[in-house]
Design a protein around this motif. Structure first.
Motif, PDB file in Angstrom:
ATOM      1  N   THR A  56       0.848  -1.177   0.000  1.00 47.08           N
ATOM      2  CA  THR A  56       0.000   0.000   0.000  1.00 47.08           C
ATOM      3  C   THR A  56       0.886   1.229   0.000  1.00 47.08           C
ATOM      4  OG1 THR A  56      -1.614  -1.220   1.310  1.00 47.08           O
ATOM      5  CG2 THR A  56      -1.886   1.178   1.175  1.00 47.08           C
ATOM      6  N   VAL A 228       5.593   4.402  -6.988  1.00 46.74           N
ATOM      7  CA  VAL A 228       4.263   3.993  -6.565  1.00 46.74           C
ATOM      8  C   VAL A 228       3.633   3.111  -7.638  1.00 46.74           C
ATOM      9  CG1 VAL A 228       1.928   4.811  -6.106  1.00 46.74           C
ATOM     10  CG2 VAL A 228       3.885   5.968  -5.059  1.00 46.74           C
ATOM     11  N   PHE A 229       3.689   3.570  -8.889  1.00 47.24           N
ATOM     12  CA  PHE A 229       3.047   2.788  -9.946  1.00 47.24           C
ATOM     13  C   PHE A 229       3.848   1.551 -10.298  1.00 47.24           C
ATOM     14  CE2 PHE A 229       0.511   6.554 -10.319  1.00 47.24           C
ATOM     15  CZ  PHE A 229      -0.740   6.041 -10.645  1.00 47.24           C
ATOM     16  N   ALA A 232       3.184  -0.564  -6.148  1.00 46.50           N
ATOM     17  CA  ALA A 232       2.052  -0.577  -5.219  1.00 46.50           C
ATOM     18  C   ALA A 232       0.870  -1.355  -5.778  1.00 46.50           C
ATOM     19  CB  ALA A 232       1.631   0.852  -4.908  1.00 46.50           C
ATOM     20  N   ASP A 233       0.150  -2.022  -4.867  1.00 47.58           N
ATOM     21  CA  ASP A 233      -1.109  -2.664  -5.225  1.00 47.58           C
ATOM     22  C   ASP A 233      -2.268  -1.750  -4.889  1.00 47.58           C
ATOM     23  OD1 ASP A 233       0.080  -5.271  -5.830  1.00 47.58           O
ATOM     24  OD2 ASP A 233       0.570  -5.228  -3.696  1.00 47.58           O
ATOM     25  N   ARG A 234      -2.070  -0.946  -3.851  1.00 44.15           N
ATOM     26  CA  ARG A 234      -3.137  -0.062  -3.411  1.00 44.15           C
ATOM     27  C   ARG A 234      -2.541   1.321  -3.163  1.00 44.15           C
ATOM     28  NH1 ARG A 234      -5.163  -0.580   1.157  1.00 44.15           N
ATOM     29  NH2 ARG A 234      -7.373  -0.324   0.723  1.00 44.15           N
ATOM     30  N   VAL A 235      -3.347   2.322  -3.276  1.00 47.50           N
ATOM     31  CA  VAL A 235      -2.892   3.682  -3.020  1.00 47.50           C
ATOM     32  C   VAL A 235      -3.838   4.318  -2.007  1.00 47.50           C
ATOM     33  CG1 VAL A 235      -2.426   5.950  -4.010  1.00 47.50           C
ATOM     34  CG2 VAL A 235      -1.982   3.902  -5.353  1.00 47.50           C
ATOM     35  N   ASP A 248      -7.587   0.366  -5.135  1.00 51.45           N
ATOM     36  CA  ASP A 248      -6.608  -0.399  -5.907  1.00 51.45           C
ATOM     37  C   ASP A 248      -5.916   0.523  -6.909  1.00 51.45           C
ATOM     38  OD1 ASP A 248      -7.200  -2.608  -4.556  1.00 51.45           O
ATOM     39  OD2 ASP A 248      -8.078  -3.724  -6.229  1.00 51.45           O
ATOM     40  N   ILE A 249      -4.687   0.197  -7.184  1.00 49.18           N
ATOM     41  CA  ILE A 249      -3.903   1.056  -8.072  1.00 49.18           C
ATOM     42  C   ILE A 249      -4.501   1.099  -9.474  1.00 49.18           C
ATOM     43  CG2 ILE A 249      -2.334  -0.771  -8.827  1.00 49.18           C
ATOM     44  CD1 ILE A 249      -0.753   2.409  -7.951  1.00 49.18           C
ATOM     45  N   VAL A 257      -3.808  10.722  -9.211  1.00 51.90           N
ATOM     46  CA  VAL A 257      -3.100  10.727  -7.922  1.00 51.90           C
ATOM     47  C   VAL A 257      -2.625  12.135  -7.585  1.00 51.90           C
ATOM     48  CG1 VAL A 257      -1.051   9.902  -6.718  1.00 51.90           C
ATOM     49  CG2 VAL A 257      -2.395   8.315  -8.072  1.00 51.90           C
TER      50      VAL A 257
END
Lengths: 273, 441
Positions: A56, A228-229, A232-235, A248-249, A257
């Protein structure tokens, strides 16, 4: 297997209850956390889920409350209001030791490594193993080597070299491995790639993915949208102390974002309207 | 575990490319690789004991050549040199505790002197007449307590150790003068007495061990240390852990054995002009015992690990759950206690205590000896062994210039210059480290 730490009874209770309950329950669930310092309100009713096996990313502009929120989870600060659930059970994290006991480890931006000590000594700092009152170096070296190998931190030539002789990425890797060593379930990282070059960043991001693949929950604080991109799976996005969105990303693009980070999503709504 | 393993292609990065960035291999399997890794470390700023070994050899050569009748390397002078150095060695080992933490203790000269006066006073037959061991225990306990108080002030009030111990320097100078005047003596208490109990203290320094027993004791120590090193390294090699090659282990054991044989051989030469005076002086096993105890404490226990950790990064130590204040306070107590041992040896050397004790000079020589030996003034690096080597350098300069009948002011100047040189090497090597993280280029 990483070495097991001695656990308190509460932990076992929590772990058994979880198995009986739900797999879908996030590892850490934060609900309505407020925190103020004097007249300054830093966090307003922040909610956040950190599921196991997911990375996350916690994003937000300067002063959004990322660090304060992180410190509330890792036991440095006490939230004024709000609840924290660990594996579905309400918990109170009074200090960093409580957090470690639950399995929460934080890798700070400055890494908190001792340059003059070698990798093994740093990884076991504060939790040395003894045999007959003396340090059990052999045992510690074996365990540290195992952890590093399992995380594929292999660019380090000798685990007996002082941390001062390591590159930035290697130091970050050692700090992360140190956090993982203790059977932790949630690893929080503050800007893990901030000071790193391209190659070193790739090394650290690869390590984050391996933690996720092991089933750990990972929370990364980052300004760097590339990172992040990448991982990450989630933001989750904080804006002026409020959690404006977490998803979810796949539901985000960079533009979105940035909008949430800079306007809290007001611009988005305006655009939508 | 240290061998680079083939890494599956990772979409995130060219991890293989990162391997090329790794500093020169510090893992070494052969003596040659070890030598190369050692040179690499030195260029990276970790100069180790090289300067002090070079310095010792230079001192021996220069003073042997210029000393009148080439007496510098005579047995009687070498034994005397070791006895003079022993005080600096023990005081330097004391100071090492403060230096590793990145602190300094300026009070140990007079604080230790207070301990020595207590010991000398307590054994006086006409007053308290304590047994020698009880007097020493009481003196060391008093020193440890005083050190703990200073450590508490430093840690709890957050005052720099430099200031606190500078105040201690003055305070304990005064206390020492008061303690000296206790008792119904004309002049100061001394150890020149027919009383066997008092003579134990008098002989701490120069009393000799029978030559045969000296040989046996040396053999036991060398075989013991050598055995521990050999079997320890062999066990680590078998387990696949980082260990020096067998040739290096053998080389180290050989050097220890050679040093032991040389020391005992020199001490067993008759060094009296009339009659017979031979054998290892008691101060040798005393210094070795302090060295062994503090080496084990610093390098093999949790406490020692924490001392290094605090010296390297106090914030990291705190976050690791280490009670920094407690560790620092204990370190100052141990520092002061060790200083008590050092100045008791000094009292034994001069046969009593008087207001002539130069506590300030002793402190500066102690700091100089530790730094010359390789302990860093900036914290995080240092060993008890450094104090012993550096003490030998200071003692050698002191003794050699004394043989030249040079007056004390010149000895001060030269010792000061040597200290300045040692600190400069320390600072330069540290700067090298900062400039080239990883010691790569």
């Amino acid at each position: 297997m990483p070495p097991r730490d001695v656990r308190g009874g509460i932990f076992f209770l929590g772990s058994r209850m979880t198995k009986m309950a739900q797999v879908a329950e996030p590892l850490l669930k934060v609900r309505g956390v407020d925190k103020h310092f004097g007249a300054v309100q830093a966090l307003y009713g922040v909610d956040l889920d950190l599921p196991a096996g997911k990375i996350t990313a916690l994003c937000g502009d300067n002063g959004a409350g990322k660090s304060v929120f992180t410190k509330c989870i890792s036991g440095v600060y006490q939230p004024d209001h709000g609840e924290v659930f660990w594996e579905g059970q309400p918990v109170h994290i009074h200090n960093t030791r409580d957090a470690s006991r639950l399995g929460i480890e934080t890798v700070y931006q400055d890494l908190a490594l001792c340059d003059n000590l070698d990798i093994v000594q740093n990884m076991f700092l504060g939790r040395e193993r003894l045999s007959r009152y003396l340090l059990d170096e052999d045992d510690m070296e074996r365990a540290a080597a195992q952890t590093l190998a399992s995380l594929k931190v292999t660019t380090v030539r000798s685990i007996r070299q002082p941390v001062a002789s390591l590159s930035g990425g290697q130091r970050q890797s050692v700090a992360i491995s140190k956090a993982v060593m203790w059977n932790s379930k949630l690893v929080i990282m503050d800007e893990p790639t901030a000071a790193l070059g391209v190659v070193q960043t790739g090394m650290v991001l690869g390590l984050l993915k391996r933690l996720r693949d092991r089933g750990l929950a990972v929370m990364v604080i980052s300004h760097n949208l590339n990172d992040v991109f990448e991982v990450a799976d989630r933001v989750a996005i904080l804006y002026l102390g409020r959690m404006v969105i977490q998803d979810d990303i796949s539901n985000f693009d960079r533009q979105r974002v940035v909008e949430y980070m800079t306007t809290g999503g007001k611009g988005m709504k305006a655009a939508g309207n | 575990m240290a061998q680079p393993v083939e890494i599956p292609p990772d979409p995130t990065a060219a991890v293989q490319a990162a391997e090329a960035e790794v500093p020169p291999a510090l893992i070494a399997q052969t003596l040659g690789e070890y030598a190369r890794a050692w040179i690499g470390r030195m260029r990276g700023g970790d100069i180790g004991v090289l300067p002090v070994v070079v310095g010792l050899v230079a001192i021996m050569v220069v003073f042997e050549i210029i000393s009148p009748n080439h007496v510098f390397l005579h047995a009687d002078n070498l034994v005397n040199l070791f006895e003079q150095s022993a005080v600096f060695m023990v005081l330097a080992m004391a100071e090492t505790f403060a230096l590793i933490l990145g602190e300094i203790d300026l009070s140990i000269g007079y604080l230790g002197a207070c301990g020595a006066v207590i010991a000398v006073q307590l054994v006086q037959p006409v007053t308290t007449n304590w047994p020698w061991w009880a007097a020493i225990v009481a003196a060391l306990a008093a020193c440890a307590l005083a050190g703990a108080i200073q450590g508490t002030i430093i840690t709890r009030l957050g005052i720099p150790s430099f200031i606190v111990t500078l105040a201690g320097y003055l305070i304990f100078n005064g206390v020492m003068l008061i303690l000296l005047l206790l008792g119904p003596f004309s002049g100061y208490p001394n150890l020149a007495s027919a009383d066997t109990n008092v003579q134990v203290l008098y002989n701490l320094m120069a009393g000799t061990i029978d030559p045969t027993i000296s040989w046996i004791g040396m053999g036991v120590v060398v075989v013991g240390i050598g055995g521990l090193m050999w079997f320890g390294d062999a066990r680590r090699r078998r387990a696949g852990l980082v260990a020096p090659p067998p040739s290096l282990t053998l080389l180290k054991i050989g050097l220890i054995a050679a040093a032991g044989i040389v020391v005992v051989a020199i001490c067993n030469i008759n060094r009296a002009n009339i009659g017979v005076l031979a054998g290892v002086p008691w101060v040798v096993p005393i210094v070795l015992a302090v060295l062994a105890a503090w080496t084990i404490l610093l390098e093999r226990t949790k406490y020692g690990r924490y001392v290094y950790a605090i010296g390297g990064n106090p914030e990291a130590a705190r976050r690791a759950g280490i009670n920094v204040s407690l560790i620092v306070t204990i370190a100052f107590a141990l520092c002061s206690m060790t200083a008590g041992i050092g100045v008791i040896l000094y009292a034994s050397y001069i046969g009593g205590m008087s207001n002539n004790v130069q506590g300030g000079q002793l402190v500066l020589f102690a700091v100089a000896a530790a730094v010359i030996g390789g302990t860093s003034l900036f914290g995080g690096r240092g060993k008890a062994m450094h104090g012993v080597l550096g003490g030998l350098v200071i003692g050698g300069i002191y003794n050699g210039m004394y043989l030249q009948s040079l007056d004390v002011q010149r000895i001060f100047i030269v010792t000061g210059l040597v200290l300045l040189a040692a600190v400069s090497i320390d600072a330069l090597s540290r700067r090298g480290k900062v400039n080239f993280p990883g010691g790569r280029r």
